[in-house]
Design an enzyme around this catalytic site. Structure first.
Site, mmCIF file in Angstrom:
data_model
loop_
_atom_site.group_PDB
_atom_site.id
_atom_site.type_symbol
_atom_site.label_atom_id
_atom_site.label_comp_id
_atom_site.label_asym_id
_atom_site.label_seq_id
_atom_site.Cartn_x
_atom_site.Cartn_y
_atom_site.Cartn_z
ATOM 1 N N ASP A 9 -10.932 -43.797 -59.761
ATOM 2 C CA ASP A 9 -11.756 -43.091 -60.754
ATOM 3 C C ASP A 9 -11.393 -41.610 -60.971
ATOM 4 O O ASP A 9 -12.292 -40.759 -61.055
ATOM 5 C CB ASP A 9 -13.247 -43.195 -60.381
ATOM 6 C CG ASP A 9 -13.768 -44.630 -60.372
ATOM 7 O OD1 ASP A 9 -12.992 -45.551 -60.632
ATOM 8 O OD2 ASP A 9 -14.963 -44.819 -60.091
ATOM 9 N N ASP A 47 -13.882 -46.234 -63.884
ATOM 10 C CA ASP A 47 -15.289 -46.519 -64.133
ATOM 11 C C ASP A 47 -15.395 -46.715 -65.647
ATOM 12 O O ASP A 47 -14.889 -45.872 -66.414
ATOM 13 C CB ASP A 47 -16.102 -45.301 -63.663
ATOM 14 C CG ASP A 47 -17.493 -45.640 -63.181
ATOM 15 O OD1 ASP A 47 -17.691 -46.709 -62.580
ATOM 16 O OD2 ASP A 47 -18.392 -44.803 -63.401
ATOM 17 N N HIS A 49 -18.075 -47.968 -68.369
ATOM 18 C CA HIS A 49 -19.421 -48.438 -68.710
ATOM 19 C C HIS A 49 -19.620 -48.597 -70.214
ATOM 20 O O HIS A 49 -19.166 -47.744 -70.995
ATOM 21 C CB HIS A 49 -20.465 -47.430 -68.226
ATOM 22 C CG HIS A 49 -20.472 -47.197 -66.754
ATOM 23 N ND1 HIS A 49 -20.566 -48.209 -65.832
ATOM 24 C CD2 HIS A 49 -20.423 -46.042 -66.030
ATOM 25 C CE1 HIS A 49 -20.568 -47.690 -64.609
ATOM 26 N NE2 HIS A 49 -20.470 -46.379 -64.697
ATOM 27 N N HIS A 53 -25.654 -48.209 -70.455
ATOM 28 C CA HIS A 53 -25.534 -48.900 -69.152
ATOM 29 C C HIS A 53 -26.781 -48.663 -68.289
ATOM 30 O O HIS A 53 -27.380 -47.585 -68.339
ATOM 31 C CB HIS A 53 -24.288 -48.385 -68.418
ATOM 32 C CG HIS A 53 -23.933 -49.193 -67.220
ATOM 33 N ND1 HIS A 53 -24.193 -48.771 -65.938
ATOM 34 C CD2 HIS A 53 -23.365 -50.415 -67.112
ATOM 35 C CE1 HIS A 53 -23.775 -49.707 -65.080
ATOM 36 N NE2 HIS A 53 -23.268 -50.708 -65.767
ATOM 37 N N HIS A 82 -21.969 -41.402 -68.422
ATOM 38 C CA HIS A 82 -20.600 -41.035 -68.035
ATOM 39 C C HIS A 82 -19.665 -42.222 -68.216
ATOM 40 O O HIS A 82 -20.097 -43.372 -68.219
ATOM 41 C CB HIS A 82 -20.551 -40.575 -66.567
ATOM 42 C CG HIS A 82 -20.898 -41.668 -65.594
ATOM 43 N ND1 HIS A 82 -22.190 -42.039 -65.322
ATOM 44 C CD2 HIS A 82 -20.114 -42.501 -64.872
ATOM 45 C CE1 HIS A 82 -22.184 -43.050 -64.475
ATOM 46 N NE2 HIS A 82 -20.934 -43.358 -64.187
ATOM 47 N N LYS A 106 -14.061 -51.292 -63.961
ATOM 48 C CA LYS A 106 -15.271 -51.810 -63.304
ATOM 49 C C LYS A 106 -16.490 -51.110 -63.882
ATOM 50 O O LYS A 106 -16.370 -50.037 -64.465
ATOM 51 C CB LYS A 106 -15.187 -51.576 -61.792
ATOM 52 C CG LYS A 106 -15.115 -50.091 -61.470
ATOM 53 C CD LYS A 106 -14.916 -49.817 -60.015
ATOM 54 C CE LYS A 106 -14.805 -48.331 -59.766
ATOM 55 N NZ LYS A 106 -15.976 -47.537 -60.188
ATOM 56 N N CYS A 151 -17.781 -44.098 -55.065
ATOM 57 C CA CYS A 151 -16.830 -45.187 -55.335
ATOM 58 C C CYS A 151 -15.759 -45.335 -54.261
ATOM 59 O O CYS A 151 -15.374 -46.457 -53.934
ATOM 60 C CB CYS A 151 -16.248 -45.038 -56.733
ATOM 61 S SG CYS A 151 -17.510 -45.393 -57.990
#
Ligand code: VGL
Ligand code: ZN
Length: 199
Positions: A9, A47, A49, A53, A82, A106, A151
């Site tokens: 990330d 990351d 989203h 989310h 984010h 993810k 993470c």
């Protein structure tokens, strides 16, 4: 050939100026680029989203960022919006080398957050990364990136529980460090058998 570097990330929203900026998040980029040349297999995670989310405070009326809520799978920190798919905030830091072998995204399930590169936050839904590593004969992992206490921590602990030999290079990670989360993460990783090094 049995080792992989996993870069977690390193995205604009986790760097200074980003929506969920991790202090010093951009400082680790040159060191990570340098480490990549030591590995045959390099995996980068993102990351990723959808807007709205369930991990965003903005999706929970009356809740502010950094408050906790209960999800069906347990407690969840609520974050500022984010890493929304396709935005500049979700892009890798522009200085990061991204010519690795695999880019693993993810956190795309609207209902479940995913800190770990291996399982979503329900600790049950796999991302597929374990299968990728095992079918390539990879047994030993080095992890770097953002954020140490979320993470990176969740990914390292899951990987160790799955039986991988895991080292986290703390000098090439930076933490959010919210409410003691960095110290808790260090202890949790060590207890799971993760090797923590400073270089
Ligand atoms: C992360 C909070 C929310 C991370 C991702 O990459 O550590 N932290 N989403
Ligand atoms: Zn996130």
């Amino acid at each position: 050939m049995t080792q992989a570097l996993i870069v977690i990330d390193v995205q604009n929203d986790f760097c200074p100026g980003g929506a969920l900026a991790v202090p010093g998040g951009d400082e680790i980029v040159p060191g990570i680029n340098g480490l990549m040349v030591d590995f045959d297999t390099v995996i980068l995670t993102q990351d990723w989203h959808p807007a709205g989310h369930s991990s965003f405070a903005s999706s929970h009326p009356g809740k502010a960022p950094m408050e906790l809520t209960q999800m069906p799978y347990g407690p969840q920190v609520l974050w500022p919006d984010h890493c929304i798919q396709g935005t500049d905030g979700a892009a890798f830091h522009r200085g990061l080398r991204t010519d690795g072998d695999l880019i693993m995204r993810k956190g795309f399930n609207p209902e479940i957050d995913s800190y770990s590169a291996f399982f979503e936050n329900d600790h049950a839904t796999p991302t597929g990364l374990e299968g990728y590593l095992r079918t390539r004969g990879i047994t030993t992992l080095t992890m770097v990136g953002l954020a140490t206490d979320f993470c990176v921590n969740y990914s390292a602990v899951d990987a160790a529980r799955l039986g991988f030999d895991v080292t986290v290079r703390l000098d090439l990670c930076r933490a959010i460090d919210f409410d003691g989360s960095l110290e808790a993460a260090r202890q949790g990783m060590a207890a799971a058998g993760v090797t923590l090094t400073e270089g």
